[in-house]
Design a protein around this motif. Structure first.
Motif, PDB file in Angstrom:
ATOM      1  N   LYS A 166       0.827  -1.205   0.000  1.00  0.00           N
ATOM      2  CA  LYS A 166       0.000   0.000   0.000  1.00  0.00           C
ATOM      3  C   LYS A 166       0.867   1.262   0.000  1.00  0.00           C
ATOM      4  N   ARG A 167       1.912   1.248   0.829  1.00  0.00           N
ATOM      5  CA  ARG A 167       2.822   2.403   0.906  1.00  0.00           C
ATOM      6  C   ARG A 167       3.493   2.652  -0.436  1.00  0.00           C
ATOM      7  N   ASP A 168       4.025   1.594  -1.059  1.00  0.00           N
ATOM      8  CA  ASP A 168       4.734   1.752  -2.327  1.00  0.00           C
ATOM      9  C   ASP A 168       3.790   2.122  -3.464  1.00  0.00           C
ATOM     10  N   ALA A 169       2.582   1.550  -3.460  1.00  0.00           N
ATOM     11  CA  ALA A 169       1.617   1.888  -4.506  1.00  0.00           C
ATOM     12  C   ALA A 169       1.302   3.379  -4.488  1.00  0.00           C
ATOM     13  N   ALA A 170       1.164   3.947  -3.284  1.00  0.00           N
ATOM     14  CA  ALA A 170       0.882   5.376  -3.164  1.00  0.00           C
ATOM     15  C   ALA A 170       2.065   6.215  -3.645  1.00  0.00           C
ATOM     16  N   LYS A 171       3.288   5.794  -3.282  1.00  0.00           N
ATOM     17  CA  LYS A 171       4.477   6.533  -3.698  1.00  0.00           C
ATOM     18  C   LYS A 171       4.666   6.520  -5.212  1.00  0.00           C
ATOM     19  N   LEU A 172       4.314   5.421  -5.832  1.00  0.00           N
ATOM     20  CA  LEU A 172       4.532   5.238  -7.266  1.00  0.00           C
ATOM     21  C   LEU A 172       3.448   5.877  -8.129  1.00  0.00           C
ATOM     22  N   THR A 173       2.336   6.236  -7.524  1.00  0.00           N
ATOM     23  CA  THR A 173       1.235   6.837  -8.279  1.00  0.00           C
ATOM     24  C   THR A 173       1.591   8.274  -8.672  1.00  0.00           C
ATOM     25  N   LYS A 174       1.395   8.579  -9.954  1.00  0.00           N
ATOM     26  CA  LYS A 174       1.682   9.923 -10.455  1.00  0.00           C
ATOM     27  C   LYS A 174       0.441  10.506 -11.118  1.00  0.00           C
ATOM     28  N   ARG A 175       0.187  11.768 -10.837  1.00  0.00           N
ATOM     29  CA  ARG A 175      -0.960  12.447 -11.434  1.00  0.00           C
ATOM     30  C   ARG A 175      -0.481  13.623 -12.293  1.00  0.00           C
ATOM     31  N   LYS A 176      -1.292  13.946 -13.278  1.00  0.00           N
ATOM     32  CA  LYS A 176      -1.005  15.087 -14.141  1.00  0.00           C
ATOM     33  C   LYS A 176      -1.491  16.363 -13.459  1.00  0.00           C
ATOM     34  N   ALA A 177      -1.187  17.496 -14.063  1.00  0.00           N
ATOM     35  CA  ALA A 177      -1.552  18.790 -13.474  1.00  0.00           C
ATOM     36  C   ALA A 177      -3.050  18.908 -13.231  1.00  0.00           C
ATOM     37  N   GLY A 178      -3.846  18.342 -14.122  1.00  0.00           N
ATOM     38  CA  GLY A 178      -5.294  18.448 -13.966  1.00  0.00           C
ATOM     39  C   GLY A 178      -5.887  17.441 -13.005  1.00  0.00           C
ATOM     40  N   GLY A 179      -5.060  16.583 -12.460  1.00  0.00           N
ATOM     41  CA  GLY A 179      -5.547  15.609 -11.493  1.00  0.00           C
ATOM     42  C   GLY A 179      -5.738  14.209 -12.043  1.00  0.00           C
ATOM     43  N   SER A 180      -5.713  14.069 -13.370  1.00  0.00           N
ATOM     44  CA  SER A 180      -5.866  12.734 -13.957  1.00  0.00           C
ATOM     45  C   SER A 180      -4.580  11.941 -13.746  1.00  0.00           C
ATOM     46  N   TYR A 181      -4.682  10.643 -13.927  1.00  0.00           N
ATOM     47  CA  TYR A 181      -3.528   9.781 -13.682  1.00  0.00           C
ATOM     48  C   TYR A 181      -2.547   9.791 -14.848  1.00  0.00           C
ATOM     49  N   GLU A 182      -1.276   9.816 -14.509  1.00  0.00           N
ATOM     50  CA  GLU A 182      -0.222   9.504 -15.459  1.00  0.00           C
ATOM     51  C   GLU A 182       0.195   8.046 -15.272  1.00  0.00           C
ATOM     52  N   ARG A 183       0.176   7.615 -13.983  1.00  0.00           N
ATOM     53  CA  ARG A 183       0.573   6.252 -13.665  1.00  0.00           C
ATOM     54  C   ARG A 183      -0.031   5.846 -12.332  1.00  0.00           C
ATOM     55  N   ALA A 184      -0.519   4.629 -12.262  1.00  0.00           N
ATOM     56  CA  ALA A 184      -0.953   4.051 -10.992  1.00  0.00           C
ATOM     57  C   ALA A 184       0.195   3.220 -10.434  1.00  0.00           C
ATOM     58  N   GLY A 185       0.329   3.224  -9.118  1.00  0.00           N
ATOM     59  CA  GLY A 185       1.356   2.384  -8.520  1.00  0.00           C
ATOM     60  C   GLY A 185       1.066   0.922  -8.765  1.00  0.00           C
TER      61      GLY A 185
END
Length: 446
Positions: free
Chosen positions: A183-202
């Motif tokens: 859970k900790r790593d998934a949150a760290k690896l998640t990246k969002r774009k400026a508008g809030g949409s996902y670039e990458r899910a952990g």
């Protein structure tokens, strides 16, 4: 559906679903009195269709025919379970002698219906001590109520693929081993774009993603689906709630179910370069051993590695486990050449050199003790991860059932609703699920 006790087969609609009940086998009877040293032609039906995989099967048959010059084998590829079942019900000269299936879910039906013959007498006659040849988990998913109607023909193990570049960027030194680390790593690896949409899910935990079937992920908890009397006990097993709660926590740590489910719809086909892990839209991904070969052939543009999936924190000593399944092979009940057919089944499933060569050719996990430790087995570290998972004593397969995978489908449907927040009372929902599974099983017996 009517619960008839008469020896009749179900309707074409039910047969089309691949369901076979005890007593539905075609009355034509095969023979185990044939002489396997006499000239004979066998028919072998299998499901492989990829050209490289079909070639690997054909090469295996060529090796067998060289060892048994009196036995010729005609293969038919890309055959589904439904087609095999229909042929075995119909019988006749066109029916196969040796059959295989990509799913272990239907073994309970094959054994209880008599469609696939019991292989124990053949093993006894030829000196095959199955407990010394095959790991227990593999024997468990190829038998039902003491009847060994199938043998494992290579296996699949499920583990974790992770993007090493993304890990380095997030400052994570190794793949997670426990669910809290997951859970900790998934949150760290998640990246969002400026508008809030996902670039990458952990990690995309949603059950509808590719291989993310809930029964596969649940294996990390080591659940027991049925008690000793065969009654469903998902509601009684606290691990069921722990599993569903953890999946919910994984989603919440990355933005919640609705946002992740919307992001999931942007992923490409599972087998395409646009799939979630290949396109780097997910930094961690659950999959089988075959994915490594696809990543290499697709020339992934990032460094990646493999590891076992994490386990619950209170079961940290079981780390290394995973979900197991595989292809199974057996002899058709109406084959008139069952001893010759056994020679083919024995070669494909027991012969160490053959099992290793076939495993290397199609990048699947070998299914015998000797093959799993063979020095000739592919030494690629990413593949070896799955070998270790297959050898782990805590790894788990789904228990066979008389109604095949019906209870798995019921569990999947329940899990879809649970992850979407459509099960307000989890305890009641699980009790109702157990009742449904028990009713389905009882109907199959009757």
């Amino acid at each position: 559906m009517p619960r008839l006790r008469m020896r009749i087969c179900l309707s074409a609609a039910l047969a089309g679903a691949g369901l076979i009940l005890s007593g539905c086998a075609n009355p034509s009877v095969g023979s185990d009195r044939d002489d396997p040293t006499q000239p004979v032609t066998l028919k072998f039906w299998h499901g492989w269709s990829n050209p490289a995989e079909v070639k690997a099967v054909d090469d295996s048959i060529a090796r067998f025919e060289k060892l048994h010059p009196n036995i010729k084998v005609k293969t038919v590829n890309n055959v589904t379970d439904e087609t095999v079942n229909q042929a075995l019900r119909a019988g006749g000269d066109d029916a196969p002698d040796v059959v295989s299936s990509f799913t272990t879910n239907n073994v309970g039906q094959y054994c209880s219906s008599g469609m696939w013959v019991d292989l124990d007498p053949f093993m006894k006659k030829t000196g095959v001590e199955k407990a010394k040849v095959f790991p227990k988990t593999f024997l468990d998913y190829t038998s039902y109520q003491g009847k060994q109607c199938a043998l494992p023909l290579l296996a699949d193990a499920y583990g974790l693929y992770y993007n090493k570049d993304a890990f380095k960027e997030a400052g994570i030194e190794r793949p997670p081993r426990t669910m809290s680390e997951f859970k900790r790593d998934a949150a760290k690896l998640t990246k969002r774009k400026a508008g809030g949409s996902y670039e990458r899910a952990g990690f995309m935990p949603n059950f509808r993603l590719y291989q993310n079937s809930p029964d596969r992920l649940f294996a990390q908890w080591g659940p027991t689906y049925f008690d000793k009397k065969g009654k469903a006990q998902l509601a009684k097993d606290p691990r069921t709630r722990q599993f569903l709660a953890t999946q919910r926590e994984l989603m919440d740590a990355q933005g919640g179910y609705a946002a992740l489910e919307k992001f999931r719809t942007t992923f490409g086909d599972e087998m395409s370069p646009q799939s979630s892990f290949m396109s780097q839209k997910a930094a961690m991904h659950m999959d089988g051993e075959w994915r490594g070969l696809m990543l290499k052939e697709g020339k992934a543009k990032f460094d990646w590695g493999t590891a076992p999936l994490p386990v619950p924190d209170d079961q940290a000593d079981t780390y290394g486990r995973g979900y197991l399944t595989g292809t199974v092979a057996g002899i058709a009940h109406n084959s008139k050449h069952q001893n010759a057919a056994w020679e083919l089944v024995r070669f494909l499933t027991v012969d160490t050199d053959q099992v290793v060569r076939f495993a290397n050719a199609i990048h699947n996990v070998p299914s015998t003790f000797a093959a799993l430790t063979s020095p000739k087995l592919d030494a690629d570290p990413s593949f070896r991860t799955f070998i270790d998972i297959a050898r782990n004593p805590h790894s788990q397969a789904m228990p066979p059932s008389i109604n095949g995978g019906q209870y798995i489908t019921a569990f999947q449907d329940f899990a879809y609703n649970a992850e979407a927040g459509k099960v307000p009372d989890l305890g009641k929902g699980l009790r109702d699920l157990d009742a449904q599974i028990d009713a389905d099983n009882l109907q199959s017996v009757n």
